[in-house]
Design a protein around this motif. Structure first.
Motif, PDB file in Angstrom:
ATOM      1  N   UNK A  44      -8.618  14.340  11.121  1.00 48.80           N
ATOM      2  CA  UNK A  44      -7.853  13.828  12.236  1.00 48.80           C
ATOM      3  C   UNK A  44      -8.125  14.599  13.479  1.00 48.80           C
ATOM      4  N   UNK A  45      -7.929  15.902  13.383  1.00 45.06           N
ATOM      5  CA  UNK A  45      -7.946  16.838  14.610  1.00 45.06           C
ATOM      6  C   UNK A  45      -9.344  16.832  14.965  1.00 45.06           C
ATOM      7  N   UNK A  46     -10.298  16.721  14.228  1.00 47.40           N
ATOM      8  CA  UNK A  46     -11.751  16.644  14.496  1.00 47.40           C
ATOM      9  C   UNK A  46     -12.053  15.261  15.287  1.00 47.40           C
ATOM     10  N   UNK A  47     -11.291  14.171  15.103  1.00 43.13           N
ATOM     11  CA  UNK A  47     -11.601  13.100  15.688  1.00 43.13           C
ATOM     12  C   UNK A  47     -11.126  13.114  17.076  1.00 43.13           C
ATOM     13  N   UNK A  48      -9.663  13.758  17.313  1.00 37.60           N
ATOM     14  CA  UNK A  48      -9.339  13.939  18.369  1.00 37.60           C
ATOM     15  C   UNK A  48     -10.220  14.800  19.393  1.00 37.60           C
ATOM     16  N   UNK A  49     -10.718  15.718  18.933  1.00 33.64           N
ATOM     17  CA  UNK A  49     -11.394  16.902  19.620  1.00 33.64           C
ATOM     18  C   UNK A  49     -12.960  16.870  19.968  1.00 33.64           C
ATOM     19  N   UNK A  50     -13.545  15.911  18.894  1.00 35.16           N
ATOM     20  CA  UNK A  50     -15.136  16.012  18.848  1.00 35.16           C
ATOM     21  C   UNK A  50     -15.366  14.504  19.744  1.00 35.16           C
ATOM     22  N   UNK A  51     -16.049  14.680  20.876  1.00 37.27           N
ATOM     23  CA  UNK A  51     -16.625  13.600  21.883  1.00 37.27           C
ATOM     24  C   UNK A  51     -17.400  12.558  21.048  1.00 37.27           C
TER      25      UNK A  51
ATOM     26  N   UNK B 105       0.916  -1.225   0.067  1.00 38.24           N
ATOM     27  CA  UNK B 105       0.018  -0.044  -0.025  1.00 38.24           C
ATOM     28  C   UNK B 105       0.863   1.437  -0.044  1.00 38.24           C
ATOM     29  N   UNK B 106       0.713   2.159  -1.058  1.00 41.39           N
ATOM     30  CA  UNK B 106       1.207   3.414  -1.081  1.00 41.39           C
ATOM     31  C   UNK B 106       1.211   4.134   0.094  1.00 41.39           C
ATOM     32  N   UNK B 107       2.120   4.792   0.790  1.00 39.78           N
ATOM     33  CA  UNK B 107       1.846   5.673   1.792  1.00 39.78           C
ATOM     34  C   UNK B 107       2.011   7.117   1.289  1.00 39.78           C
ATOM     35  N   UNK B 108       1.097   7.834   1.416  1.00 39.25           N
ATOM     36  CA  UNK B 108       1.127   9.356   1.345  1.00 39.25           C
ATOM     37  C   UNK B 108       0.928  10.297   2.368  1.00 39.25           C
ATOM     38  N   UNK B 109       1.433  11.416   2.199  1.00 38.50           N
ATOM     39  CA  UNK B 109       1.451  12.654   3.033  1.00 38.50           C
ATOM     40  C   UNK B 109      -0.002  13.113   3.118  1.00 38.50           C
ATOM     41  N   UNK B 110      -0.606  13.364   4.347  1.00 38.27           N
ATOM     42  CA  UNK B 110      -1.887  13.682   4.571  1.00 38.27           C
ATOM     43  C   UNK B 110      -1.856  15.334   4.161  1.00 38.27           C
ATOM     44  N   UNK B 111      -3.090  15.394   3.497  1.00 37.35           N
ATOM     45  CA  UNK B 111      -3.372  16.883   3.056  1.00 37.35           C
ATOM     46  C   UNK B 111      -4.143  17.526   3.990  1.00 37.35           C
ATOM     47  N   UNK B 112      -4.477  18.891   3.961  1.00 42.00           N
ATOM     48  CA  UNK B 112      -5.121  19.474   5.024  1.00 42.00           C
ATOM     49  C   UNK B 112      -6.423  19.013   5.200  1.00 42.00           C
ATOM     50  N   UNK B 113      -7.311  18.554   4.352  1.00 40.60           N
ATOM     51  CA  UNK B 113      -8.645  17.826   4.567  1.00 40.60           C
ATOM     52  C   UNK B 113      -8.375  16.587   5.496  1.00 40.60           C
ATOM     53  N   UNK B 114      -7.303  15.770   5.188  1.00 43.69           N
ATOM     54  CA  UNK B 114      -7.214  14.651   6.291  1.00 43.69           C
ATOM     55  C   UNK B 114      -6.806  15.084   7.646  1.00 43.69           C
ATOM     56  N   UNK B 115      -5.574  16.241   7.772  1.00 42.02           N
ATOM     57  CA  UNK B 115      -5.377  16.668   8.860  1.00 42.02           C
ATOM     58  C   UNK B 115      -6.447  17.273   9.747  1.00 42.02           C
ATOM     59  N   UNK B 116      -7.528  18.012   8.979  1.00 46.45           N
ATOM     60  CA  UNK B 116      -8.682  18.435   9.666  1.00 46.45           C
ATOM     61  C   UNK B 116      -9.485  17.379  10.041  1.00 46.45           C
TER      62      UNK B 116
END
Length: 55
Positions: free
Chosen positions: A29-36, A16-27
């Motif tokens: 991931x951030x929502x997952x961490x912060x949204x209960x 599986x090719x590994x890709x760098x997360x873009x802005x949307x991916x990072x957003x």
């Protein structure tokens, strides 16, 4: 469906090719961490009842 499995190449996680997360991916991931609400889970049976879906 597959008649000749011997000709298939074996697959693994390394294929599986590994890709760098873009802005949307990072957003996301951030929502997952912060949204209960992202940490609430229900069983498949509960989901089917909630959606009024029967097999």
């Amino acid at each position: 469906m597959l008649k000749d499995r011997e000709n298939l190449s074996p697959k693994s996680w390394e294929d599986i090719e590994e890709v760098t997360p873009d802005e949307w991916d990072l957003k996301m991931l951030d929502d997952i961490d912060k949204d209960p609400d992202c940490h609430e889970f229900i069983s498949q049976d509960e989901l089917l009842k909630e959606l009024d879906f029967t097999l």
